[in-house]
Scaffold this active site. Structure first.
Site, PDB file in Angstrom:
ATOM      1  N   PHE A  15      14.366  18.333  51.311  1.00  0.00           N
ATOM      2  CA  PHE A  15      13.098  17.734  50.860  1.00  0.00           C
ATOM      3  C   PHE A  15      13.313  16.334  50.253  1.00  0.00           C
ATOM      4  CE2 PHE A  15      10.357  17.899  46.820  1.00  0.00           C
ATOM      5  CZ  PHE A  15       9.327  17.153  47.367  1.00  0.00           C
ATOM      6  N   ASP A  37      24.713  17.012  56.226  1.00  0.00           N
ATOM      7  CA  ASP A  37      23.919  18.174  55.820  1.00  0.00           C
ATOM      8  C   ASP A  37      24.357  19.379  56.649  1.00  0.00           C
ATOM      9  OD1 ASP A  37      20.812  18.348  54.376  1.00  0.00           O
ATOM     10  OD2 ASP A  37      21.539  20.050  55.559  1.00  0.00           O
ATOM     11  N   THR A  40      20.996  24.197  56.340  1.00  0.00           N
ATOM     12  CA  THR A  40      20.649  25.561  55.957  1.00  0.00           C
ATOM     13  C   THR A  40      19.164  25.734  56.293  1.00  0.00           C
ATOM     14  OG1 THR A  40      19.852  24.974  53.756  1.00  0.00           O
ATOM     15  CG2 THR A  40      22.232  25.402  53.989  1.00  0.00           C
ATOM     16  N   GLU A  88      22.041  24.398  47.004  1.00  0.00           N
ATOM     17  CA  GLU A  88      21.051  25.465  47.080  1.00  0.00           C
ATOM     18  C   GLU A  88      20.110  25.186  45.918  1.00  0.00           C
ATOM     19  OE1 GLU A  88      20.535  27.785  49.257  1.00  0.00           O
ATOM     20  OE2 GLU A  88      22.298  27.415  50.480  1.00  0.00           O
ATOM     21  N   THR A 134      19.153  18.273  37.795  1.00  0.00           N
ATOM     22  CA  THR A 134      17.818  18.768  37.450  1.00  0.00           C
ATOM     23  C   THR A 134      17.636  18.861  35.940  1.00  0.00           C
ATOM     24  OG1 THR A 134      16.493  20.785  37.506  1.00  0.00           O
ATOM     25  CG2 THR A 134      18.825  21.073  37.827  1.00  0.00           C
ATOM     26  N   ASP A 135      16.398  18.837  35.495  1.00  0.00           N
ATOM     27  CA  ASP A 135      16.119  19.048  34.064  1.00  0.00           C
ATOM     28  C   ASP A 135      16.358  20.500  33.651  1.00  0.00           C
ATOM     29  OD1 ASP A 135      13.935  20.200  35.373  1.00  0.00           O
ATOM     30  OD2 ASP A 135      12.407  19.239  34.120  1.00  0.00           O
ATOM     31  N   GLU A 136      16.506  21.403  34.651  1.00  0.00           N
ATOM     32  CA  GLU A 136      16.631  22.824  34.314  1.00  0.00           C
ATOM     33  C   GLU A 136      17.932  23.134  33.577  1.00  0.00           C
ATOM     34  OE1 GLU A 136      15.245  25.487  37.374  1.00  0.00           O
ATOM     35  OE2 GLU A 136      14.011  23.917  38.263  1.00  0.00           O
ATOM     36  N   TYR A 159      20.733  29.323  39.288  1.00  0.00           N
ATOM     37  CA  TYR A 159      20.586  27.962  39.846  1.00  0.00           C
ATOM     38  C   TYR A 159      20.934  26.913  38.789  1.00  0.00           C
ATOM     39  CZ  TYR A 159      18.193  23.579  41.027  1.00  0.00           C
ATOM     40  OH  TYR A 159      17.882  22.243  41.231  1.00  0.00           O
ATOM     41  N   LYS A 163      24.018  24.139  38.562  1.00  0.00           N
ATOM     42  CA  LYS A 163      23.819  22.688  38.457  1.00  0.00           C
ATOM     43  C   LYS A 163      24.478  22.157  37.173  1.00  0.00           C
ATOM     44  CE  LYS A 163      21.796  20.279  40.868  1.00  0.00           C
ATOM     45  NZ  LYS A 163      22.136  19.552  42.126  1.00  0.00           N
ATOM     46  N   HIS A 293      12.400  33.689  33.284  1.00  0.00           N
ATOM     47  CA  HIS A 293      11.543  32.552  33.654  1.00  0.00           C
ATOM     48  C   HIS A 293      11.439  31.521  32.524  1.00  0.00           C
ATOM     49  CE1 HIS A 293       7.430  31.494  35.692  1.00  0.00           C
ATOM     50  NE2 HIS A 293       8.257  30.487  35.655  1.00  0.00           N
TER      51      HIS A 293
HETATM   52  P1  NAD Z   1      16.418  21.310  49.387  1.00  0.00           P
HETATM   53  O1  NAD Z   1      16.776  22.743  49.219  1.00  0.00           O
HETATM   54  O2  NAD Z   1      15.115  20.949  50.019  1.00  0.00           O
HETATM   55  O3  NAD Z   1      17.554  20.580  50.241  1.00  0.00           O
HETATM   56  C1  NAD Z   1      18.911  20.818  50.052  1.00  0.00           C
HETATM   57  C2  NAD Z   1      19.658  20.302  51.281  1.00  0.00           C
HETATM   58  O4  NAD Z   1      21.055  20.530  51.069  1.00  0.00           O
HETATM   59  C3  NAD Z   1      19.277  21.023  52.575  1.00  0.00           C
HETATM   60  O5  NAD Z   1      19.033  20.082  53.600  1.00  0.00           O
HETATM   61  C4  NAD Z   1      20.502  21.874  52.883  1.00  0.00           C
HETATM   62  O6  NAD Z   1      20.697  22.062  54.287  1.00  0.00           O
HETATM   63  C5  NAD Z   1      21.619  21.060  52.256  1.00  0.00           C
HETATM   64  N1  NAD Z   1      22.780  21.886  51.898  1.00  0.00           N
HETATM   65  C6  NAD Z   1      22.767  23.045  51.176  1.00  0.00           C
HETATM   66  N2  NAD Z   1      24.037  23.528  51.075  1.00  0.00           N
HETATM   67  C7  NAD Z   1      24.833  22.632  51.716  1.00  0.00           C
HETATM   68  C8  NAD Z   1      26.235  22.569  51.958  1.00  0.00           C
HETATM   69  N3  NAD Z   1      27.054  23.541  51.513  1.00  0.00           N
HETATM   70  N4  NAD Z   1      26.729  21.517  52.629  1.00  0.00           N
HETATM   71  C9  NAD Z   1      25.914  20.539  53.093  1.00  0.00           C
HETATM   72  N5  NAD Z   1      24.575  20.560  52.919  1.00  0.00           N
HETATM   73  C10 NAD Z   1      24.047  21.596  52.247  1.00  0.00           C
HETATM   74  O7  NAD Z   1      16.548  20.671  47.943  1.00  0.00           O
HETATM   75  P2  NAD Z   1      15.742  19.479  47.269  1.00  0.00           P
HETATM   76  O8  NAD Z   1      14.563  20.035  46.578  1.00  0.00           O
HETATM   77  O9  NAD Z   1      15.591  18.366  48.228  1.00  0.00           O
HETATM   78  O10 NAD Z   1      16.787  19.067  46.127  1.00  0.00           O
HETATM   79  C11 NAD Z   1      17.826  18.124  46.399  1.00  0.00           C
HETATM   80  C12 NAD Z   1      18.684  17.955  45.152  1.00  0.00           C
HETATM   81  O11 NAD Z   1      17.861  17.514  44.056  1.00  0.00           O
HETATM   82  C13 NAD Z   1      19.349  19.243  44.689  1.00  0.00           C
HETATM   83  O12 NAD Z   1      20.649  18.935  44.251  1.00  0.00           O
HETATM   84  C14 NAD Z   1      18.495  19.718  43.523  1.00  0.00           C
HETATM   85  O13 NAD Z   1      19.253  20.447  42.590  1.00  0.00           O
HETATM   86  C15 NAD Z   1      18.015  18.397  42.948  1.00  0.00           C
HETATM   87  N6  NAD Z   1      16.704  18.443  42.261  1.00  0.00           N
HETATM   88  C16 NAD Z   1      15.606  18.971  42.882  1.00  0.00           C
HETATM   89  C17 NAD Z   1      14.375  18.976  42.228  1.00  0.00           C
HETATM   90  C18 NAD Z   1      13.127  19.527  42.894  1.00  0.00           C
HETATM   91  O14 NAD Z   1      12.073  19.584  42.267  1.00  0.00           O
HETATM   92  N7  NAD Z   1      13.159  19.912  44.162  1.00  0.00           N
HETATM   93  C19 NAD Z   1      14.265  18.438  40.947  1.00  0.00           C
HETATM   94  C20 NAD Z   1      15.414  17.896  40.343  1.00  0.00           C
HETATM   95  C21 NAD Z   1      16.612  17.902  41.030  1.00  0.00           C
HETATM   96  P1  TYD Z   2       9.423  26.514  41.674  1.00  0.00           P
HETATM   97  O1  TYD Z   2       8.638  25.660  42.626  1.00  0.00           O
HETATM   98  O2  TYD Z   2      10.227  27.641  42.220  1.00  0.00           O
HETATM   99  O3  TYD Z   2      10.322  25.519  40.809  1.00  0.00           O
HETATM  100  P2  TYD Z   2      11.226  25.815  39.477  1.00  0.00           P
HETATM  101  O4  TYD Z   2      11.369  27.256  39.287  1.00  0.00           O
HETATM  102  O5  TYD Z   2      12.517  25.180  39.863  1.00  0.00           O
HETATM  103  O6  TYD Z   2      10.524  25.129  38.362  1.00  0.00           O
HETATM  104  O7  TYD Z   2       8.410  27.125  40.609  1.00  0.00           O
HETATM  105  C1  TYD Z   2       7.595  26.288  39.799  1.00  0.00           C
HETATM  106  C2  TYD Z   2       6.877  27.177  38.809  1.00  0.00           C
HETATM  107  O8  TYD Z   2       5.965  28.020  39.534  1.00  0.00           O
HETATM  108  C3  TYD Z   2       7.800  28.125  38.072  1.00  0.00           C
HETATM  109  O9  TYD Z   2       7.315  28.268  36.735  1.00  0.00           O
HETATM  110  C4  TYD Z   2       7.683  29.439  38.807  1.00  0.00           C
HETATM  111  C5  TYD Z   2       6.244  29.419  39.309  1.00  0.00           C
HETATM  112  N1  TYD Z   2       6.005  30.105  40.599  1.00  0.00           N
HETATM  113  C6  TYD Z   2       4.961  31.023  40.701  1.00  0.00           C
HETATM  114  O10 TYD Z   2       4.233  31.298  39.731  1.00  0.00           O
HETATM  115  N2  TYD Z   2       4.746  31.620  41.901  1.00  0.00           N
HETATM  116  C7  TYD Z   2       5.515  31.372  42.996  1.00  0.00           C
HETATM  117  O11 TYD Z   2       5.300  31.972  44.082  1.00  0.00           O
HETATM  118  C8  TYD Z   2       6.584  30.404  42.882  1.00  0.00           C
HETATM  119  C9  TYD Z   2       7.463  30.090  44.050  1.00  0.00           C
HETATM  120  C10 TYD Z   2       6.783  29.798  41.652  1.00  0.00           C
END
Ligand code: NAD
Ligand code: TYD
Length: 352
Positions: A15, A37, A40, A88, A134-136, A159, A163, A293
């Site tokens: 994403f 990539d 997955t 992941e 991530t902020d998590e 997760y 991280k 949660h």
């Molecule tokens: P995503 O799950 O959409 O994408 C992850 C990508 O990594 C996928 O394309 C997957 O194929 C690839 N991947 C997974 N394992 C792999 C491996 N072993 N080798 C090579 N490629 C691999 O994730 P995203 O939401 O785009 O997040 C990207 C990064 O940003 C992550 O590190 C995540 O922790 C961080 N992040 C995400 C968010 C969010 O809100 N989505 C917020 C803060 C930080």
């Molecule tokens: P998510 O998109 O999984 O992100 P994160 O857990 O990394 O913050 O979830 C965002 C919030 O939404 C989280 O508080 C969990 C909640 N949630 C639901 O209530 N229902 C759902 O089906 C999902 C996927 C998440």
């Protein structure tokens, strides 16, 4: 062409990675950009269509857990900069299979750090390992307060634990070996191209299909939502102007309870699909809470704002509307990623 920089993006088919890759490939024709990539379930090359034929871009399928593969890659391409996003990323999946998260997120990161150390051989001029986190990692907030860069780590899901662990390794390589690294910790992203297991695309997908909308617990958990386009702009700024060894928090100043957000998504979808007012909200179902949660995340982004002059540009009502519109206009994309059709196709293509 003699490229000015050789950049590796890991996870560029995911994403956030695909938004970042598109931004960098278009903005920096003088950089050669490799997207590594594993593809997955979350990786989708279709996302990269707008740049797939650009001369400064190349996709390579590979796993950051495969050291032998990484060895060959680093030897061949002599990268100057790494944007490390591969991971992941879904909390619910981490609850189901924590080990996979430890391998991909911790061991995968460590493998990349080792390669950088080996190939840069302490010649660190103009080199950077940028770790996207991530902020998590900071845990869960009560009703007040914000995460700053000095908030102690307190990860509470597999997760976020993975991280946090990878962040610690990145900092350890800075302190122990002098490796130039930078870390950013960002809040929840939203926008086009997000796999529909995360809250926003999942809700829109279910709304389209008139399926129930599962809200965990009492729906009052709070997240700080940032438009993905603003996140990748912050990453561009950090990569070019950030200081090695530093951490930058990135957030949207946009806290919402899950239930408020789900209501908004219902109303936007009803409006755009010309459905009767209140149709979507009737699909909401409060379900069993996610174990452990986290209650509230909220970011203090003043460091990146003050020091690097980055500010989120997308206001939330515009961002959410744009996002809902995108999913409604791209139902074929939703269908294909949920059916695994693209993944199967590319699997055959790359393994042929
Ligand atoms: P995503 O799950 O959409 O994408 C992850 C990508 O990594 C996928 O394309 C997957 O194929 C690839 N991947 C997974 N394992 C792999 C491996 N072993 N080798 C090579 N490629 C691999 O994730 P995203 O939401 O785009 O997040 C990207 C990064 O940003 C992550 O590190 C995540 O922790 C961080 N992040 C995400 C968010 C969010 O809100 N989505 C917020 C803060 C930080
Ligand atoms: P998510 O998109 O999984 O992100 P994160 O857990 O990394 O913050 O979830 C965002 C919030 O939404 C989280 O508080 C969990 C909640 N949630 C639901 O209530 N229902 C759902 O089906 C999902 C996927 C998440």
């Amino acid at each position: 062409m003699n490229y000015k920089k050789h950049i590796l993006i890991t996870g560029g088919a995911g994403f956030i990675g695909s938004h970042l890759t598109i931004l960098l490939v278009k903005k920096y024709p003088q950089y050669s950009i490799i997207n590594l990539d594993k593809l997955t379930y979350a990786g989708n090359l279709e996302n990269l269509k707008p740049i797939e034929n650009k001369p400064n871009y190349q996709f390579i399928k590979g796993d950051i857990c495969d050291n032998e593969f990484l060895e060959g890659l680093f030897e061949k391409y002599q990268f100057d900069g790494i944007f490390h996003l591969a991971a992941e990323s879904h909390v619910d999946r981490s609850i189901d299979s924590p080990n996979e998260f430890a391998f991909a997120n911790v061991i995968g990161t460590l493998n990349l750090l080792n390669q950088c150390r080996k190939y840069w051989k302490e010649n660190y001029v103009d080199k950077l390992f940028y770790h996207i986190s991530t902020d998590e990692v900071y845990g869960s907030l009560g009703d007040t307060g914000l995460f700053t860069e000095t908030t102690p780590y307190d990860p509470r899901s597999p997760y976020s634990a993975s991280k946090a662990s990878s962040d610690h390794f990145v900092r350890a390589f800075f302190h122990t070996y002098g490796l130039p690294v930078v870390i950013s910790n960002c809040s929840n992203n939203y926008g086009p191209l997000q796999f529909p297991e995360k809250l926003i695309p999942l809700m829109i997908n279910n709304l389209l299909k008139n399926k129930q909308l599962p809200v965990y617990g009492d729906g009052k958990n709070v997240r700080d939502w940032l438009y993905v386009g603003d996140h990748v702009e912050a990453m561009d700024v950090i990569f070019h102007n950030g200081i090695a060894g530093e951490t930058y928090n990135i957030g949207g100043d946009n806290e919402m309870q899950n239930i408020e957000l789900v209501h908004l998504l219902c109303d936007l979808t009803d409006g755009l699909l010309n459905r009767e007012k209140g149709h979507g909200r009737k699909l909401i179902k409060f379900v069993k809470d996610r174990p452990g949660h986290d209650r509230r995340y909220a970011i203090d982004a003043s460091k990146i704002k003050n020091e690097l002059n980055w500010h989120p540009k997308t206001n939330s009502s515009e961002g959410f509307r744009k996002t809902v519109e995108w999913y409604l206009n791209n139902q074929e994309w939703l269908k294909k990623v949920t059916s695994g059709q693209y993944r199967d196709y590319y699997q055959r293509f790359y393994e042929a």
